[in-house]
Design a protein around this motif. Structure first.
Motif, PDB file in Angstrom:
ATOM      1  N   LEU A 120       7.094  28.568  22.622  1.00 17.01           N
ATOM      2  CA  LEU A 120       7.440  27.691  21.502  1.00 17.01           C
ATOM      3  C   LEU A 120       7.762  26.285  21.989  1.00 17.01           C
ATOM      4  CD1 LEU A 120       9.645  29.921  19.150  1.00 17.01           C
ATOM      5  CD2 LEU A 120       7.233  29.355  18.925  1.00 17.01           C
ATOM      6  N   LEU A 121       8.493  26.226  23.134  1.00 14.75           N
ATOM      7  CA  LEU A 121       8.881  24.920  23.655  1.00 14.75           C
ATOM      8  C   LEU A 121       7.665  24.133  24.131  1.00 14.75           C
ATOM      9  CD1 LEU A 121      12.197  25.649  25.577  1.00 14.75           C
ATOM     10  CD2 LEU A 121      11.914  24.354  23.471  1.00 14.75           C
ATOM     11  N   LEU A 142       1.458  32.692  19.196  1.00 10.88           N
ATOM     12  CA  LEU A 142       1.860  33.781  20.091  1.00 10.88           C
ATOM     13  C   LEU A 142       0.714  34.689  20.510  1.00 10.88           C
ATOM     14  CD1 LEU A 142       5.077  34.892  18.220  1.00 10.88           C
ATOM     15  CD2 LEU A 142       4.955  33.527  20.283  1.00 10.88           C
ATOM     16  N   LEU A 189       0.616  36.327  23.948  1.00  5.20           N
ATOM     17  CA  LEU A 189       1.891  36.844  24.445  1.00  5.20           C
ATOM     18  C   LEU A 189       1.728  38.104  25.280  1.00  5.20           C
ATOM     19  CD1 LEU A 189       4.954  36.467  24.341  1.00  5.20           C
ATOM     20  CD2 LEU A 189       4.984  37.960  22.370  1.00  5.20           C
ATOM     21  N   ILE A 213       8.541  34.149  24.330  1.00 10.16           N
ATOM     22  CA  ILE A 213       8.342  33.426  23.081  1.00 10.16           C
ATOM     23  C   ILE A 213       8.938  32.033  23.174  1.00 10.16           C
ATOM     24  CG2 ILE A 213       9.102  33.326  20.686  1.00 10.16           C
ATOM     25  CD1 ILE A 213       8.951  36.398  20.689  1.00 10.16           C
ATOM     26  N   ARG A 214      10.147  31.959  23.727  1.00 10.81           N
ATOM     27  CA  ARG A 214      10.858  30.691  23.810  1.00 10.81           C
ATOM     28  C   ARG A 214      10.054  29.667  24.602  1.00 10.81           C
ATOM     29  NH1 ARG A 214      16.837  32.217  24.778  1.00 10.81           N
ATOM     30  NH2 ARG A 214      16.882  32.778  22.588  1.00 10.81           N
ATOM     31  N   LYS A 223      13.196  40.087  27.318  1.00 11.58           N
ATOM     32  CA  LYS A 223      11.966  39.735  28.034  1.00 11.58           C
ATOM     33  C   LYS A 223      10.960  39.076  27.075  1.00 11.58           C
ATOM     34  CE  LYS A 223       9.348  40.049  31.660  1.00 11.58           C
ATOM     35  NZ  LYS A 223       9.751  39.196  32.767  1.00 11.58           N
ATOM     36  N   ILE A 224      10.811  39.691  25.928  1.00 14.43           N
ATOM     37  CA  ILE A 224       9.862  39.164  24.951  1.00 14.43           C
ATOM     38  C   ILE A 224      10.346  37.815  24.414  1.00 14.43           C
ATOM     39  CG2 ILE A 224       8.803  39.587  22.711  1.00 14.43           C
ATOM     40  CD1 ILE A 224       9.083  42.613  23.341  1.00 14.43           C
ATOM     41  N   LEU A 225      11.645  37.739  24.151  1.00 13.85           N
ATOM     42  CA  LEU A 225      12.204  36.500  23.611  1.00 13.85           C
ATOM     43  C   LEU A 225      12.020  35.338  24.585  1.00 13.85           C
ATOM     44  CD1 LEU A 225      13.597  35.712  20.978  1.00 13.85           C
ATOM     45  CD2 LEU A 225      15.780  35.964  22.118  1.00 13.85           C
ATOM     46  N   ILE A 278       4.851  22.781  17.516  1.00 11.90           N
ATOM     47  CA  ILE A 278       6.291  23.016  17.356  1.00 11.90           C
ATOM     48  C   ILE A 278       7.089  21.790  17.808  1.00 11.90           C
ATOM     49  CG2 ILE A 278       8.224  24.494  18.063  1.00 11.90           C
ATOM     50  CD1 ILE A 278       6.359  26.080  16.388  1.00 11.90           C
TER      51      ILE A 278
END
Lengths: 331, 331
Positions: free
Chosen positions: B281-282, B315, B318, B277-278, B272-274, B287
């Motif tokens: 970041l995108l 982040l 988040l 983040i993804r 869920k966290i990833l 980035i």
């Protein structure tokens, strides 16, 4: 000592290379610094991936390719990724079992790498290790990975040419399709071609290739080999070099490597963030408490997840932590 | 429609179960809610994992086990995980190819699941899907996974008894060790035992088991099978039931499942966290900008990573985002 190894790599010292690989494998704060120092020197080696199920004869094939490349005067590095138990850690197969005849040749660098339980089959530091070997001035890097299924699909993110090795009997055409290897193969090798079913496997592969996406620039060749008798190895190397020539002459190699670098950057960044998150979650009292309840069966993982997300994740200081970690590593 | 399916599951409607599995496979905000609603009903089915290399005859073996379990009056669900191309998505092998004879039996629920490029071999939603099937009141769940190497090691996180299927010739004893399967197997099956090398493989397995960790409570049995002729299937089921009895009578089943639930919770939370983040970041301009430079080769991934971490990760919001997503899903 670390700087000494970096200088050693730059002057072609294989012992220094081995030491740096071990350092990078162990991980830690100094890895980014090492990689940054050597980054400019990487990118000259040609990277060949050899993948397939256990027992397909990949090591023998790689040994044969190594002999031919050495005859042409190239330096060679062989990296073999050993799938390792997530329970035990550490590569079980040492370098000793493979590639015996090349051990006395100074032009061949051989290294077994553990997967260390990283999902997806390839060790999380494989990109870094390939770059280290590259920076050490090797002409060809041969990367061997085991497993047909998921893990070996990662190989495509790290090499320029992928040879997929299959053996008759290990899988019919449905299984070829299932394994998703059709999309990663640049070359198919049907090894142990003396076994029954070899021609059928070759025909199935060819039929599947022809059914697939259009291949205007490169029609995946299907080669028969008997690596134990050294049959077909020369033809394999020819196809690898043909594929290399095509990629280089059309500018496709730069494109492929550009995508790989971008992917590597993204996964390193995600990995870095995930590590921070993981340690924060493990240290968080609320998460620990809810974890105990889940283990005892007092609350389901789904209900628990809902509660944690509702209450807000314990990540507020994440930004600062990442920042600090990096600064520490630079001194 | 969703609530209808949840009610359907509770009354044993297989069509409703199939619909819910599809919903969960597609993912989305409503999944946690579905899982929370059904959480209390899961935990009664016994979960058997069957894993091994492609072509080992796992499907035939599972078909045989299904027949025997049906004879005893149990309901059975078969979940087959198809490794899928990360490039194409979607299971290639439909349910049709497998298990033909059980299709007309209402007591057997069969479903192929795609891995959808999730690393590690098992689809990211396999835990949820098993719980759905469990909540639907099936007595036995047979989970089939393909691949020897890495992917199949995950199976141990989702089932109560793991049967590892091997065939003679596909791997010698070194390869058995390499693949890390020794630690996940509760039972070994040497299938296609008419092939040359079967006895040698059995002996190798037995020797390796005896060399390994102490097995006071359960000595991993090594069975010979010919699934095509239905030989040895009854013995396999006997061993599975014996293992089940042992786990249950010593309270080990609760322990094992407790650890699995905790692991599932942690990986769901990380996932869920990833995801958050993804997407951040995108979407982040800094980035994106650095990504373009990496692709062009103007900056190495390592140098780029250093710069991003030094400047601080994007982040900060988040925590709030995760919170909001969850609330949205609850209406």
């Amino acid at each position: 000592m670390r700087n000494e190894s970096i200088r050693g790599i730059q002057s072609g010292d294989d012992l220094a290379l081995a030491r740096l690989i071990s350092l990078v494998e162990r991980g830690g704060a100094h890895v980014p610094e090492i990689m940054r120092t050597l980054a400019a020197q990487a990118g000259r080696a040609y990277r060949i991936g050899v993948t397939g199920p256990p027992g397909a004869g990949k090591s023998t094939l790689i040994s044969g390719l190594t002999t031919l490349l050495r005859e042409k005067g190239f330096s060679v590095a062989v990296l073999a990724v050993d799938p390792t138990s997530p329970f035990r850690g550490g590569a079980i197969l040492g370098d000793r079992v493979r590639m015996q005849k090349h051990y006395t040749d100074e032009g061949v660098f051989i290294r077994s790498l553990a997967t260390r339980g990283v999902k997806g089959g390839l060790t999380g530091t494989i990109g870094e290790i390939i770059d280290l070997v590259d920076a050490a001035g090797k002409d060809y890097i041969l990367l061997e990975t085991v497993g047909v299924g998921q893990g070996e699909l990662d190989i495509v993110s790290h090499v320029d040419t992928v040879a997929v090795v299959l053996v008759p009997g290990a899988g019919d055409s449905i299984q070829i399709m299932k394994a998703g290897i059709m999309e990663i193969a640049d070359i198919f090798v049907v090894n142990k071609s003396d076994l029954a079913g070899a021609d059928e496997l070759v025909n199935n592969l060819n039929a599947t290739i022809d059914l697939g996406r259009k291949q205007e620039r490169w029609r995946i060749p299907v080669l028969k080999c008997r690596s134990d008798r050294n049959d077909g190895i020369r033809e394999l190397l020819d196809q690898v070099l043909k594929h290399r020539y095509l990629l280089e002459s059309l500018g496709l190699l730069d494109e492929r490597r550009g995508r790989q670098r971008l992917q590597q950057f993204r996964s390193m960044l995600e990995q870095k963030i995930l590590e921070e998150i993981r340690s924060k979650l493990l240290a968080d009292d609320r998460i620990k408490d809810i974890g105990e309840k889940i283990e005892k069966g007092e609350i389901s993982p789904y209900v628990a997840l809902g509660r944690v997300l509702e209450a807000g994740l314990p990540l507020s200081s994440l930004e600062k932590t990442c920042n600090r970690t990096e600064k520490r590593s630079k001194k």
